[in-house]
Design a protein around this motif. Sequence first.
Motif, mmCIF file in Angstrom:
data_model
loop_
_atom_site.group_PDB
_atom_site.id
_atom_site.type_symbol
_atom_site.label_atom_id
_atom_site.label_comp_id
_atom_site.label_asym_id
_atom_site.label_seq_id
_atom_site.Cartn_x
_atom_site.Cartn_y
_atom_site.Cartn_z
ATOM 1 N N LEU A 23 -11.726 -11.700 5.424
ATOM 2 C CA LEU A 23 -12.986 -11.393 4.665
ATOM 3 C C LEU A 23 -13.760 -10.194 4.473
ATOM 4 N N TYR A 25 -15.790 -9.666 7.779
ATOM 5 C CA TYR A 25 -17.118 -9.704 8.449
ATOM 6 C C TYR A 25 -16.405 -9.240 9.541
ATOM 7 N N CYS A 187 -14.305 -19.896 0.769
ATOM 8 C CA CYS A 187 -14.888 -18.479 -0.343
ATOM 9 C C CYS A 187 -16.102 -18.366 -1.089
ATOM 10 N N LYS A 192 -17.156 -15.245 -2.030
ATOM 11 C CA LYS A 192 -15.900 -13.817 -1.497
ATOM 12 C C LYS A 192 -15.010 -14.310 -2.699
ATOM 13 N N ASN A 193 -14.386 -12.996 -3.178
ATOM 14 C CA ASN A 193 -12.732 -13.511 -3.934
ATOM 15 C C ASN A 193 -11.796 -13.746 -2.384
#
Length: 246
Positions: A23, A25, A187, A192-193
């Motif tokens: 994601l 990060y 998500c 987040k997608n």
Amino acid sequence: MKVIVAGLSKTGTKTMCAALKILDYKVYDNFEHYWFHTKEWMKIMETGGTINMFREMYEDVDAVTDQPACLFWEQILETFPDAKVILTLRDEDSWWKSYKFQLEELNRDVPSKIFNFVPFMYSHRFLKDFCRVGFGLDVSYFLGQVCSTNEMVARMKFRQHNSYVLQNAPKDRLLVYNVTEGWQRLCSFLEKNIPDEPFPHKNVKAKYLTELKRDSEVARNLWLYYKIGVFLVFAIPVLFALYYAF
């Protein structure tokens, strides 16, 4: 700092680390905690830390997972009050079984997989401090073996830790999560997608060190340097002997 994973080791923390990296990060897992902040964490575990210390350690990091950060999630949150907290949970019996199996794997493989890979990182003092702070146990290395832990005490600490996080983490920024749930809830919580790739599954059957050398650039470099060092230790005396022999 955006995400603090407060779940204890063996609750899917390696899977969480991989998922958060997917994601986008920047994640510090236990390897990064020990490698980049050895002195700081030794001080924190022995005498306590400060907001300034945590800020300097993690101001450029998006997320933290696993030990010893999971034990100090509250202080990290105090330093970065806008961060979200994820408590990774699993059934206590399966957690203990996995935790015990990890120790058994370390007992079998310490000489070849730890002392030969990062002998200066997994030190006697580090292990003792983490187990003392996290589980109230006196655990130490002895001739390459990780002494076994007390099941009753470990289970009690597991319950206490999870209960404390549930009671004290801000409810509007807390996700109680099992990694078997996959992308959807994670998500949604992180806004987040959902990625196109499958949800990761890491450290299956205590294969953490094998995966670490494969997936971590820092670990791969250290492993390469170590192999070069070992080669030189044996090669240089041989070369000198050959030189003087002829």
